[in-house]
Write a protein that holds these residues in place. Structure first.
Motif, PDB file in Angstrom:
ATOM      1  N   GLY A   1       8.606   4.911  -3.007  1.00 23.50           N
ATOM      2  CA  GLY A   1       8.688   4.395  -4.366  1.00 23.50           C
ATOM      3  C   GLY A   1       9.990   3.669  -4.656  1.00 23.50           C
ATOM      4  O   GLY A   1      10.390   3.532  -5.814  1.00 23.50           O
ATOM      5  N   TYR A   2      10.664   3.170  -3.588  1.00 23.09           N
ATOM      6  CA  TYR A   2      11.949   2.499  -3.771  1.00 23.09           C
ATOM      7  C   TYR A   2      11.795   1.049  -4.218  1.00 23.09           C
ATOM      8  O   TYR A   2      12.700   0.497  -4.850  1.00 23.09           O
ATOM      9  CB  TYR A   2      12.751   2.534  -2.465  1.00 23.09           C
ATOM     10  CG  TYR A   2      13.176   3.919  -2.029  1.00 23.09           C
ATOM     11  CD1 TYR A   2      13.324   4.947  -2.952  1.00 23.09           C
ATOM     12  CD2 TYR A   2      13.413   4.194  -0.681  1.00 23.09           C
ATOM     13  CE1 TYR A   2      13.714   6.217  -2.542  1.00 23.09           C
ATOM     14  CE2 TYR A   2      13.798   5.461  -0.275  1.00 23.09           C
ATOM     15  CZ  TYR A   2      13.946   6.476  -1.200  1.00 23.09           C
ATOM     16  OH  TYR A   2      14.337   7.719  -0.798  1.00 23.09           O
ATOM     17  N   THR A   3      10.681   0.427  -3.838  1.00 26.92           N
ATOM     18  CA  THR A   3      10.500  -0.999  -4.131  1.00 26.92           C
ATOM     19  C   THR A   3       9.102  -1.263  -4.672  1.00 26.92           C
ATOM     20  O   THR A   3       8.200  -0.439  -4.546  1.00 26.92           O
ATOM     21  CB  THR A   3      10.692  -1.856  -2.861  1.00 26.92           C
ATOM     22  OG1 THR A   3       9.744  -1.441  -1.872  1.00 26.92           O
ATOM     23  CG2 THR A   3      12.101  -1.739  -2.313  1.00 26.92           C
ATOM     24  N   GLN A   4       8.961  -2.456  -5.248  1.00 24.31           N
ATOM     25  CA  GLN A   4       7.652  -2.984  -5.628  1.00 24.31           C
ATOM     26  C   GLN A   4       7.591  -4.438  -5.179  1.00 24.31           C
ATOM     27  O   GLN A   4       8.456  -5.229  -5.553  1.00 24.31           O
ATOM     28  CB  GLN A   4       7.416  -2.882  -7.142  1.00 24.31           C
ATOM     29  CG  GLN A   4       7.122  -1.467  -7.603  1.00 24.31           C
ATOM     30  CD  GLN A   4       6.650  -1.401  -9.034  1.00 24.31           C
ATOM     31  OE1 GLN A   4       6.209  -2.405  -9.593  1.00 24.31           O
ATOM     32  NE2 GLN A   4       6.753  -0.221  -9.634  1.00 24.31           N
ATOM     33  N   THR A   5       6.601  -4.732  -4.367  1.00 23.25           N
ATOM     34  CA  THR A   5       6.464  -6.074  -3.795  1.00 23.25           C
ATOM     35  C   THR A   5       5.283  -6.780  -4.446  1.00 23.25           C
ATOM     36  O   THR A   5       4.213  -6.203  -4.575  1.00 23.25           O
ATOM     37  CB  THR A   5       6.246  -5.989  -2.277  1.00 23.25           C
ATOM     38  OG1 THR A   5       7.317  -5.243  -1.696  1.00 23.25           O
ATOM     39  CG2 THR A   5       6.208  -7.384  -1.656  1.00 23.25           C
ATOM     40  N   SER A   6       5.485  -8.005  -4.836  1.00 21.54           N
ATOM     41  CA  SER A   6       4.417  -8.777  -5.475  1.00 21.54           C
ATOM     42  C   SER A   6       4.375 -10.172  -4.867  1.00 21.54           C
ATOM     43  O   SER A   6       5.371 -10.656  -4.316  1.00 21.54           O
ATOM     44  CB  SER A   6       4.644  -8.877  -6.991  1.00 21.54           C
ATOM     45  OG  SER A   6       5.893  -9.472  -7.267  1.00 21.54           O
TER      46      SER A   6
ATOM     47  N   VAL B   1       0.835  -1.200   0.000  1.00 21.86           N
ATOM     48  CA  VAL B   1       0.000   0.000   0.000  1.00 21.86           C
ATOM     49  C   VAL B   1       0.870   1.250   0.000  1.00 21.86           C
ATOM     50  O   VAL B   1       0.628   2.213  -0.737  1.00 21.86           O
ATOM     51  CB  VAL B   1      -0.942  -0.003   1.225  1.00 21.86           C
ATOM     52  CG1 VAL B   1      -1.623   1.349   1.367  1.00 21.86           C
ATOM     53  CG2 VAL B   1      -1.971  -1.100   1.078  1.00 21.86           C
ATOM     54  N   GLN B   2       1.897   1.233   0.847  1.00 18.32           N
ATOM     55  CA  GLN B   2       2.785   2.388   0.948  1.00 18.32           C
ATOM     56  C   GLN B   2       3.548   2.619  -0.339  1.00 18.32           C
ATOM     57  O   GLN B   2       3.823   3.760  -0.718  1.00 18.32           O
ATOM     58  CB  GLN B   2       3.766   2.194   2.117  1.00 18.32           C
ATOM     59  CG  GLN B   2       3.124   2.152   3.482  1.00 18.32           C
ATOM     60  CD  GLN B   2       2.635   3.510   3.941  1.00 18.32           C
ATOM     61  OE1 GLN B   2       2.690   4.488   3.204  1.00 18.32           O
ATOM     62  NE2 GLN B   2       2.132   3.577   5.160  1.00 18.32           N
ATOM     63  N   GLU B   3       3.905   1.546  -1.031  1.00 19.38           N
ATOM     64  CA  GLU B   3       4.672   1.677  -2.277  1.00 19.38           C
ATOM     65  C   GLU B   3       3.889   2.426  -3.345  1.00 19.38           C
ATOM     66  O   GLU B   3       4.464   3.148  -4.156  1.00 19.38           O
ATOM     67  CB  GLU B   3       5.058   0.287  -2.794  1.00 19.38           C
ATOM     68  CG  GLU B   3       6.151  -0.374  -1.985  1.00 19.38           C
ATOM     69  CD  GLU B   3       6.350  -1.833  -2.331  1.00 19.38           C
ATOM     70  OE1 GLU B   3       7.338  -2.414  -1.873  1.00 19.38           O
ATOM     71  OE2 GLU B   3       5.522  -2.404  -3.072  1.00 19.38           O
ATOM     72  N   PHE B   4       2.572   2.260  -3.362  1.00 18.73           N
ATOM     73  CA  PHE B   4       1.742   2.921  -4.370  1.00 18.73           C
ATOM     74  C   PHE B   4       1.081   4.195  -3.845  1.00 18.73           C
ATOM     75  O   PHE B   4       0.313   4.827  -4.548  1.00 18.73           O
ATOM     76  CB  PHE B   4       0.656   1.956  -4.861  1.00 18.73           C
ATOM     77  CG  PHE B   4       1.222   0.827  -5.661  1.00 18.73           C
ATOM     78  CD1 PHE B   4       1.607   1.013  -6.972  1.00 18.73           C
ATOM     79  CD2 PHE B   4       1.387  -0.430  -5.091  1.00 18.73           C
ATOM     80  CE1 PHE B   4       2.137  -0.032  -7.712  1.00 18.73           C
ATOM     81  CE2 PHE B   4       1.917  -1.475  -5.832  1.00 18.73           C
ATOM     82  CZ  PHE B   4       2.293  -1.277  -7.141  1.00 18.73           C
ATOM     83  N   GLN B   5       1.425   4.570  -2.611  1.00 19.30           N
ATOM     84  CA  GLN B   5       0.791   5.720  -1.986  1.00 19.30           C
ATOM     85  C   GLN B   5       1.261   7.069  -2.538  1.00 19.30           C
ATOM     86  O   GLN B   5       0.452   7.960  -2.772  1.00 19.30           O
ATOM     87  CB  GLN B   5       1.037   5.681  -0.467  1.00 19.30           C
ATOM     88  CG  GLN B   5       0.286   6.727   0.315  1.00 19.30           C
ATOM     89  CD  GLN B   5      -1.196   6.469   0.315  1.00 19.30           C
ATOM     90  OE1 GLN B   5      -1.632   5.341   0.163  1.00 19.30           O
ATOM     91  NE2 GLN B   5      -1.981   7.528   0.453  1.00 19.30           N
ATOM     92  N   PRO B   6       2.568   7.278  -2.740  1.00 16.64           N
ATOM     93  CA  PRO B   6       3.028   8.611  -3.127  1.00 16.64           C
ATOM     94  C   PRO B   6       2.532   9.029  -4.498  1.00 16.64           C
ATOM     95  O   PRO B   6       2.363   8.207  -5.385  1.00 16.64           O
ATOM     96  CB  PRO B   6       4.558   8.458  -3.113  1.00 16.64           C
ATOM     97  CG  PRO B   6       4.800   7.013  -3.355  1.00 16.64           C
ATOM     98  CD  PRO B   6       3.667   6.307  -2.668  1.00 16.64           C
TER      99      PRO B   6
END
Length: 269
Positions: free
Chosen positions: A219-224, A156-161
């Protein structure tokens, strides 16, 4: 027919003869009279009868009927009543015929079953080994749930900014595994992850590396999550180009340079 209420007396479920009389529409004094007759037979079996099975049956009236008493408001006189066990209810029901007998049997059978389930509650482990296994399962399930929740928080935080144009350009670049970035520094993925932990960038939850909260929304990482089968799933975290630049700056501040820059310094010297 009224609902039959049971009494829990030291873990033993009992039905009051007054409640049974009310449910079946029978006079209570007549029911008490009948029960006294059953008790007399149980305590004085006719051993001379043709049915010799009673001779060694060790029947006890207390297994069926427990003598009790009650008082009426405004009257100090004690009136006799009985508390019936499940098999005591069986005996009374077997003497009834017609609709009343059927309905009473259905009522007490259902009520005893409900109450017995409540008393049993969840099954407790019988041995130390079972208790230990149950504890390990509970801890493992709790850890899985905690890990899943933490992964969701990071996602959620990764796509928040809200991304700027520069951020969008970087996000369109290919994602990098930690092993790929570690290779730039002449390190293994394992050693690189440990270094990031020492620097307060990430921590390990189970077998998954997760960013600390202050870095999750950058926006440093993307987790899947990749589904392997119905029971297994693999969580994968990759670094964006923006994350790669962040790591470069942080590592450089701590005196850790990529291999190519270290080689350049050596040539100059």
């Amino acid at each position: 027919m009224n609902d039959l209420k049971l009494i829990n007396q030291d873990g033993q479920l009992l039905a009051d003869s007054r409640a049974i009389a009310e449910i079946t529409g029978k006079r209570h004094d007549h029911l008490v009279r009948d029960i006294k007759g059953y008790i007399h037979i149980l305590e004085n079996p006719d051993l001379g009868s043709q049915d010799h099975i009673l001779e060694n049956s060790n029947l006890s009236s207390q297994d069926f009927f427990i003598e009790s008493s009650y008082k009426v408001n405004g009257n100090n006189k004690a009136y006799k009543s009985f508390l019936l066990t499940k098999i005591g209810c069986d005996m009374v029901a077997n003497k009834m015929t017609g609709t009343k007998g059927v309905l009473f049997t259905a009522a007490y059978t259902k009520k005893f079953e409900e109450m017995e389930k409540q008393l049993q509650g969840p099954r407790l482990p019988g041995t130390y080994r079972e208790a230990l296994q149950q504890l390990l399962i509970e801890v493992e399930e709790k850890e899985k749930l905690e890990t899943k929740n933490l992964v969701l928080v990071q996602q959620v935080q990764e796509f928040q900014p809200k991304a700027s144009y520069y951020d969008l350009v970087l996000q369109n670049k290919s994602l990098l595994s930690v092993s790929k970035i570690a290779k730039d520094y002449g390190m293994s993925g394992t050693a690189f992850n440990r270094k990031l932990r020492e620097l307060g960038v990430q921590y390990k939850q189970g077998d998954i590396w997760l960013l600390y909260a202050k870095y999750q929304d950058k926006g440093y990482t993307q987790t899947s999550t990749h589904i392997i089968d119905a029971e297994k799933a693999k969580v994968s975290t990759k670094w964006t180009q923006k994350g790669r630049l962040f790591l470069y700056a942080m590592l450089k501040e701590n005196g850790i340079l990529p291999t190519i820059e270290r080689e350049g310094q050596q040539d100059e010297s």
